[in-house]
Design a protein around this motif. Structure first.
Motif, PDB file in Angstrom:
ATOM      1  N   LEU A   1      -8.485   2.168   0.744  1.00 43.30           N
ATOM      2  CA  LEU A   1      -7.156   2.714   0.990  1.00 43.30           C
ATOM      3  C   LEU A   1      -7.322   4.051   1.709  1.00 43.30           C
ATOM      4  N   PHE A   2      -6.884   4.118   2.968  1.00 47.51           N
ATOM      5  CA  PHE A   2      -7.109   5.310   3.786  1.00 47.51           C
ATOM      6  C   PHE A   2      -6.018   6.375   3.634  1.00 47.51           C
ATOM      7  N   TYR A   3      -4.884   6.040   3.075  1.00 48.85           N
ATOM      8  CA  TYR A   3      -3.740   6.963   3.014  1.00 48.85           C
ATOM      9  C   TYR A   3      -3.410   7.495   4.417  1.00 48.85           C
ATOM     10  N   ASN A   4      -3.619   6.652   5.405  1.00 55.11           N
ATOM     11  CA  ASN A   4      -3.386   6.998   6.805  1.00 55.11           C
ATOM     12  C   ASN A   4      -2.827   5.747   7.464  1.00 55.11           C
ATOM     13  N   THR A   5      -1.596   5.822   7.960  1.00 52.41           N
ATOM     14  CA  THR A   5      -0.913   4.634   8.462  1.00 52.41           C
ATOM     15  C   THR A   5      -1.677   3.975   9.603  1.00 52.41           C
ATOM     16  N   LEU A   6      -2.354   4.758  10.435  1.00 51.79           N
ATOM     17  CA  LEU A   6      -3.102   4.188  11.550  1.00 51.79           C
ATOM     18  C   LEU A   6      -4.100   3.146  11.051  1.00 51.79           C
TER      19      LEU A   6
ATOM     20  N   LEU B   1       0.844  -1.190   0.000  1.00 52.10           N
ATOM     21  CA  LEU B   1       0.000   0.000   0.000  1.00 52.10           C
ATOM     22  C   LEU B   1       0.883   1.246   0.000  1.00 52.10           C
ATOM     23  N   PRO B   2       0.378   2.388  -0.488  1.00 49.93           N
ATOM     24  CA  PRO B   2       1.167   3.620  -0.446  1.00 49.93           C
ATOM     25  C   PRO B   2       1.481   4.025   0.992  1.00 49.93           C
ATOM     26  N   LEU B   3       2.582   4.712   1.165  1.00 51.18           N
ATOM     27  CA  LEU B   3       3.000   5.235   2.460  1.00 51.18           C
ATOM     28  C   LEU B   3       2.967   6.757   2.417  1.00 51.18           C
ATOM     29  N   SER B   4       2.231   7.371   3.339  1.00 55.56           N
ATOM     30  CA  SER B   4       2.236   8.823   3.472  1.00 55.56           C
ATOM     31  C   SER B   4       3.259   9.171   4.542  1.00 55.56           C
ATOM     32  N   TYR B   5       4.386   9.762   4.127  1.00 52.32           N
ATOM     33  CA  TYR B   5       5.492  10.047   5.041  1.00 52.32           C
ATOM     34  C   TYR B   5       5.825  11.534   5.002  1.00 52.32           C
ATOM     35  N   ASN B   6       5.655  12.207   6.131  1.00 51.13           N
ATOM     36  CA  ASN B   6       5.912  13.645   6.219  1.00 51.13           C
ATOM     37  C   ASN B   6       5.169  14.418   5.132  1.00 51.13           C
ATOM     38  N   GLY B   7       3.918  14.016   4.867  1.00 46.59           N
ATOM     39  CA  GLY B   7       3.110  14.730   3.890  1.00 46.59           C
ATOM     40  C   GLY B   7       3.458  14.436   2.446  1.00 46.59           C
TER      41      GLY B   7
ATOM     42  N   ASN C   1      -3.247  -1.474   9.778  1.00 45.72           N
ATOM     43  CA  ASN C   1      -4.091  -2.476  10.413  1.00 45.72           C
ATOM     44  C   ASN C   1      -4.956  -3.241   9.420  1.00 45.72           C
ATOM     45  N   ALA C   2      -4.708  -2.989   8.124  1.00 45.65           N
ATOM     46  CA  ALA C   2      -5.326  -3.784   7.071  1.00 45.65           C
ATOM     47  C   ALA C   2      -4.285  -4.647   6.383  1.00 45.65           C
ATOM     48  N   SER C   3      -3.034  -4.517   6.804  1.00 42.72           N
ATOM     49  CA  SER C   3      -1.951  -5.162   6.073  1.00 42.72           C
ATOM     50  C   SER C   3      -0.780  -5.436   7.009  1.00 42.72           C
ATOM     51  N   CYS C   4      -0.227  -6.653   6.913  1.00 39.35           N
ATOM     52  CA  CYS C   4       1.007  -6.922   7.665  1.00 39.35           C
ATOM     53  C   CYS C   4       2.022  -5.835   7.329  1.00 39.35           C
ATOM     54  N   HIS C   5       2.835  -5.455   8.303  1.00 35.58           N
ATOM     55  CA  HIS C   5       3.763  -4.359   8.028  1.00 35.58           C
ATOM     56  C   HIS C   5       5.073  -4.513   8.789  1.00 35.58           C
ATOM     57  N   LEU C   6       6.026  -3.728   8.344  1.00 34.55           N
ATOM     58  CA  LEU C   6       7.333  -3.594   8.978  1.00 34.55           C
ATOM     59  C   LEU C   6       7.524  -2.132   9.325  1.00 34.55           C
ATOM     60  N   ALA C   7       8.545  -1.830  10.096  1.00 37.81           N
ATOM     61  CA  ALA C   7       8.844  -0.427  10.404  1.00 37.81           C
ATOM     62  C   ALA C   7      10.338  -0.188  10.352  1.00 37.81           C
ATOM     63  N   PHE C   8      10.722   0.860   9.640  1.00 41.00           N
ATOM     64  CA  PHE C   8      12.096   1.332   9.704  1.00 41.00           C
ATOM     65  C   PHE C   8      12.319   2.005  11.054  1.00 41.00           C
ATOM     66  N   GLY C   9      13.496   1.818  11.641  1.00 33.22           N
ATOM     67  CA  GLY C   9      13.868   2.620  12.799  1.00 33.22           C
ATOM     68  C   GLY C   9      13.770   1.914  14.134  1.00 33.22           C
TER      69      GLY C   9
ATOM     70  N   PHE D   1       5.542   0.656   7.274  1.00 31.44           N
ATOM     71  CA  PHE D   1       5.149   0.561   5.864  1.00 31.44           C
ATOM     72  C   PHE D   1       4.523  -0.802   5.615  1.00 31.44           C
ATOM     73  N   MET D   2       3.511  -0.816   4.750  1.00 33.07           N
ATOM     74  CA  MET D   2       2.642  -1.967   4.596  1.00 33.07           C
ATOM     75  C   MET D   2       3.148  -2.920   3.517  1.00 33.07           C
ATOM     76  N   ILE D   3       3.170  -4.224   3.857  1.00 33.62           N
ATOM     77  CA  ILE D   3       3.673  -5.238   2.934  1.00 33.62           C
ATOM     78  C   ILE D   3       2.683  -6.385   2.723  1.00 33.62           C
ATOM     79  N   GLY D   4       1.582  -6.399   3.472  1.00 33.65           N
ATOM     80  CA  GLY D   4       0.656  -7.521   3.434  1.00 33.65           C
ATOM     81  C   GLY D   4      -0.281  -7.473   2.244  1.00 33.65           C
ATOM     82  N   THR D   5      -0.230  -8.509   1.383  1.00 33.79           N
ATOM     83  CA  THR D   5      -1.139  -8.675   0.257  1.00 33.79           C
ATOM     84  C   THR D   5      -2.050  -9.871   0.554  1.00 33.79           C
ATOM     85  N   PRO D   6      -3.149 -10.030  -0.211  1.00 30.50           N
ATOM     86  CA  PRO D   6      -4.029 -11.184   0.028  1.00 30.50           C
ATOM     87  C   PRO D   6      -3.313 -12.529  -0.093  1.00 30.50           C
ATOM     88  N   ASP D   7      -2.238 -12.582  -0.914  1.00 33.05           N
ATOM     89  CA  ASP D   7      -1.533 -13.853  -1.090  1.00 33.05           C
ATOM     90  C   ASP D   7      -0.256 -13.949  -0.259  1.00 33.05           C
TER      91      ASP D   7
END
Length: 395
Positions: free
Chosen positions: A332-337, A268-274, A341-349, A381-387
């Motif tokens: 697609l909410f374009y909001n990480t919160l 999914l897209p990531l909205s980072y610092n606008g 929570n709709a997709s498995c994810h990882l986080a930098f940092g 950042f989101m990495i979870g797809t249906p498959d």
């Protein structure tokens, strides 16, 4: 649009399930001026719940864009000490913190990304003590979201403003379980179910997690010895349970910063610092990001990964069930919160010390030695797809 009862229920969820406000406790609300009515509703419900006092810290992203466009970068990175001390004082008083998010995902589009990142990094460094207080569960905190016109237009661009706002309110009502007869009870039951999943993962004590899908993700995420899978309902330093993100569907833990290998592609897209970042990949070797690219927002991705040494490594892995109110909306909410929570994810940092046994009592050096990453950044950042196939590998 929510009914008056639903708005009150929403505020009560943030107070009772989110920060679990205690009698005579201070509450601090951070809120955009566009969402003032909701902040006032939270304030009233907090006083009714026994709050000692309530403080609202207002923000205005339209002004933030004006400032970002026109202020000199040296003025932007000069973070006033009173802003830093204000939060420290509230932490010292064991205040609870509710943050209301309603940002335009593209608010800083067209502005020099390096300028944005210099400000973001300076602000993060100045407020590192407050960030550590939240990530170490020293204080109870909760993040919730309500619609703004710009955010609704981004999510439902084919509707007029009123229709878009109504649709976004309706979607949030579903994700927050506000359509239930008793939303608080519904959330208590939801938290129990998430904790059962976390218990399974903790009892399995996997050595690593293998992530694979047809988009090109093929990543093995090593887990440190003593890692803890955590769900909603964390325990703060004062022994009181709270829920940091609402909505939440995730079970998360900390990766071993030195044992991540392979390639990951965003879902999914990531909205980072606008700024929107999309169609991107990252390759890891021995934990470090060694190669990356993006069709949209590559400069922003580069600045994110190069924030500091720790932002080249991962600080979180989170698993999400494929059958949840958020994922079933297919929105697609374009909001990480919401999207995380709709997709498995990882986080930098930075990794959460609370997801390692004894981590909250460790120094940064000790955490690093045990595989827990450190950085001023923490970006999901989101990495979870249906498959997406998730395989737990035992020792």
């Amino acid at each position: 649009m929510l009914t008056k009862k639903q708005l009150i229920d929403f505020a009560d969820l943030a107070i009772k399930i989110g920060v679990n406000l205690q009698k005579d406790q201070q509450l601090v609300i951070s809120c955009p001026i566009e969402c003032a009515d909701f902040a006032r509703t939270i304030s009233l419900q907090a006083y009714l719940a026994g709050a000692r006092d309530v403080t609202v810290l207002w923000n205005d992203e339209k002004f933030s864009r004006i400032r970002m466009e026109n202020a000199d970068v040296n003025a932007l990175i000069d973070i006033p000490n009173w802003i830093v001390q204000q939060k420290k004082e509230y932490v010292a008083k064991n205040a609870a913190f509710i943050t209301v998010l309603s940002s335009d995902p593209s608010i800083f589009e067209g502005i020099d990304i390096i300028k944005i990142k210099r400000y973001s990094k300076a602000y993060s460094i100045a407020n590192i003590d407050f960030k550590n207080a939240t990530m170490n569960n020293v204080v109870r905190w909760c993040v919730v979201s309500v619609p703004s016109a710009a955010w609704a237009a981004k999510v439902f661009g084919d509707c007029n403003q009123n229709e878009a706002m109504d649709k976004l309110w309706d979607a949030i009502a579903v994700t927050m379980r506000l359509n239930e007869n008793d939303p608080v009870a519904a959330w208590e039951e939801h938290i129990k179910k998430l904790n059962i999943r976390a218990q399974f993962l903790n009892e399995s004590d996997f050595d690593s997690i293998h992530l694979q899908n047809s988009k090109g993700t093929d990543l093995i995420v090593g887990l440190p010895r003593g890692h803890i899978w955590t769900a909603a309902g964390e325990i703060a330093k004062d022994g009181v349970m709270f829920t940091a993100n609402m909505p939440t569907e995730e079970i998360f833990t900390v990766p071993d910063r030195n044992r991540v290998n392979g390639k990951v592609v965003n879902a999914l897209p990531l909205s980072y610092n606008g700024i929107i970042i999309d169609d991107f990949f990252v390759e890891f070797k021995n934990g470090k990001a060694i190669n990356y690219g993006a069709k949209i927002g590559e400069d922003a991705l580069r600045e994110l990964i190069n924030t500091d040494e720790g932002s080249h490594y991962l600080g979180e892995i989170a698993l999400i069930g494929k059958n949840s109110p958020i994922s079933n909306l297919k929105t697609l909410f374009y909001n990480t919160l919401f999207d995380e929570n709709a997709s498995c994810h990882l986080a930098f940092g930075k990794g959460y010390p609370s997801t390692l046994k004894g981590g909250e009592q460790m120094t940064v050096k000790q955490l690093l030695k045990n595989g827990v990453n450190d950085s001023v950044e923490h970006c999901d950042f989101m990495i979870g797809t249906p498959d997406l196939n998730v395989t737990g590998i035992r020792k």
